[in-house]
Write a protein that holds these residues in place. Structure first.
Motif, PDB file in Angstrom:
ATOM      1  N   ASP A 135     -28.618  -9.364  13.881  1.00 33.80           N
ATOM      2  CA  ASP A 135     -27.507  -9.356  12.927  1.00 33.80           C
ATOM      3  C   ASP A 135     -27.186 -10.799  12.539  1.00 33.80           C
ATOM      4  O   ASP A 135     -26.494 -11.509  13.280  1.00 33.80           O
ATOM      5  CB  ASP A 135     -26.274  -8.691  13.554  1.00 33.80           C
ATOM      6  N   ASN A 190     -33.310  -0.123   3.210  1.00 37.58           N
ATOM      7  CA  ASN A 190     -31.942  -0.527   3.550  1.00 37.58           C
ATOM      8  C   ASN A 190     -30.914   0.403   2.919  1.00 37.58           C
ATOM      9  O   ASN A 190     -29.883   0.729   3.532  1.00 37.58           O
ATOM     10  CB  ASN A 190     -31.680  -1.961   3.086  1.00 37.58           C
ATOM     11  N   THR A 236     -25.995  -2.048  -1.876  1.00 39.79           N
ATOM     12  CA  THR A 236     -27.002  -2.364  -0.854  1.00 39.79           C
ATOM     13  C   THR A 236     -27.531  -3.773  -1.061  1.00 39.79           C
ATOM     14  O   THR A 236     -27.707  -4.536  -0.096  1.00 39.79           O
ATOM     15  CB  THR A 236     -28.157  -1.355  -0.898  1.00 39.79           C
ATOM     16  N   GLU A 282     -26.740  -5.599   2.273  1.00 36.48           N
ATOM     17  CA  GLU A 282     -27.941  -5.722   3.111  1.00 36.48           C
ATOM     18  C   GLU A 282     -29.056  -6.326   2.265  1.00 36.48           C
ATOM     19  O   GLU A 282     -30.053  -5.686   1.941  1.00 36.48           O
ATOM     20  CB  GLU A 282     -28.353  -4.353   3.659  1.00 36.48           C
ATOM     21  N   ARG A 311     -34.986  -9.134   5.002  1.00 36.97           N
ATOM     22  CA  ARG A 311     -34.156  -8.214   5.788  1.00 36.97           C
ATOM     23  C   ARG A 311     -34.678  -6.805   5.533  1.00 36.97           C
ATOM     24  O   ARG A 311     -34.464  -6.210   4.476  1.00 36.97           O
ATOM     25  CB  ARG A 311     -32.700  -8.325   5.345  1.00 36.97           C
TER      26      ARG A 311
END
Length: 414
Positions: A40, A265, A294, A298, A404
């Motif tokens: 994270d 994601n 999103t 993310e 990511r």
């Protein structure tokens, strides 16, 4: 110097850098901690922000998680992806003659040649293809086992099919392209051992040979795709073959990776927020809002780097020519000065300023509209056709401080 001696020296240098960064992280340097790929990273972006809108990491890199500063830098032509003399920074932008690794004027020339194939107005042609590919992949999943790795079964497959057709990768080369692109994906991760770097270079050499063959196929039989549209520019001298091959290799690689992780994601966030998933089920027209949130919450591409081409004063600091700046896009997209309650995933939020998930300025992602379209169609179809989809095990993330995304995302379909 022999290859063995060169490899040994590279190992020693990598070990020295790794140890230096480890000690910097232990002393509390937030950017050094980010480079060790925490599961994270978002609390570390807050630590970056606490150091000011711009601070110099012990890693020697200026760093920002401010949306305002990041946006200005990405649009400032005094910064580039190469040094002012045109050379690359070590381990910085391994795309050689590809547009992704060039600054103006070469970047401007190559982008102008490529834009027509990725113009948002032209993407309407691709929508029915994306819808068909999406339905075919869902059919394939439903015809197999109830539990699948969503990344492998769907998220990786859809962008590959779309970009394969758009660029002009013939079906008989698709399997090889996918295999080699998986090996080359480490270019985007920002982390590579000596062994991985060697394998990436070997994959690039193999793919270079393959694309020379593909281009010759298109020269003999032109089609409605990017390669066929670029060939006249080669013939009249606007584009060299040494530029065209990397362009055709790295453009689909970068575009595919972004879309793969955006789709993965987005589904993960919906499964973790059932009330918002229900909203999308009731109203599939909310798919663009899901994708937009999103991208903000993310961010698939968490970081960009830029190099100062001249001495630049920014936020009261002097960045000297050649200085590198790390733009933490994942942090900038959660900047509380721009996005209220930024840690909350909320598809109903006021969009606010554009997020930086596709960069900004002259390097704004050419395939942004295509990526959004693919992800929106995918999420709407999955929500409609797989109402019982649910996560059934732990995810395994990519080992990257830049990308990511997930490698393993186990889901049950019913």
């Amino acid at each position: 110097m022999t290859d063995l001696a060169t490899e040994r020296r590279a190992r020693v240098q990598a070990a020295i850098v790794q140890e230096f960064l480890r000690k910097a992280a232990e002393r509390g340097d937030p950017y050094a901690k980010i480079l060790f790929i925490p599961d994270d990273p978002y609390p570390l972006y807050e630590e970056v922000r606490a150091r000011g809108k711009l601070y110099k990491s012990e890693a020697g890199i200026w760093t920002t998680a401010s949306h305002g500063v990041a946006n200005r830098v990405l649009r400032d032509k005094r910064f580039g992806v190469r040094r002012a003399d045109g050379t690359k920074a070590p381990e910085f932008m391994p795309f050689d003659n590809s547009m992704l690794g060039l600054d103006p004027p070469d970047h401007t020339r190559l982008r102008k040649l490529t834009v027509p194939s990725l113009n948002p107005r032209r993407l309407a042609h691709w929508r029915p293809h994306v819808e068909r590919f999406t339905d075919e992949l869902i059919d394939d999943m439903l015809a197999g086992r109830n539990e699948v790795n969503f990344m492998r079964a769907f998220a990786q497959q859809l962008p590959l099919r779309v970009i394969g057709d758009l660029v002009g990768i013939p079906p008989h080369h698709r399997r090889t392209f996918f295999r080699l692109s998986r090996r080359m994906a480490y270019l985007l991760d920002g982390v590579a051992t000596v062994e991985l770097a060697g394998d990436v270079q070997a994959a690039i050499r193999e793919m270079t040979v393959m694309f020379h063959d593909i281009i010759e196929e298109h020269r003999a039989d032109p089609r409605d795709d990017l390669i066929s549209e670029l060939l006249p520019a080669v013939d009249d001298g606007r584009l060299s073959m040494e530029e065209m091959v990397p362009l055709c290799m790295f453009l689909p690689l970068a575009g595919t990776e972004t879309t793969v992780n955006l789709i993965g994601n987005a589904l993960k966030m919906l499964l973790e927020h059932p009330e918002q998933r229900e909203m999308l089920t009731d109203d599939p027209s909310l798919a663009p809002a899901v994708i937009r949130e999103t991208l903000r919450h993310e961010t698939p591409v968490q970081q960009y780097r830029r190099i100062a081409h001249t001495d630049i004063e920014l936020e009261g600091q002097l960045i000297t020519a050649g200085g590198e700046l790390a733009i933490c896009a994942g942090g900038a997209n959660r900047d509380p000065e721009v996005y209220p309650d930024p840690e909350r995933f909320d598809i109903t939020r006021d969009p606010g300023p554009d997020n930086l998930s596709f960069s900004a300025g002259i390097h704004f992602c050419l395939g942004a509209a295509l990526a959004r379209m693919e992800a929106e169609i995918a999420l709407a179809a999955i929500t409609t056709r797989l109402p019982g989809i649910r996560r059934v095990g732990p995810v395994r993330r990519r080992g990257s401080f830049i990308i990511r995304g997930m490698l393993q995302f186990p889901v049950a379909l019913r």
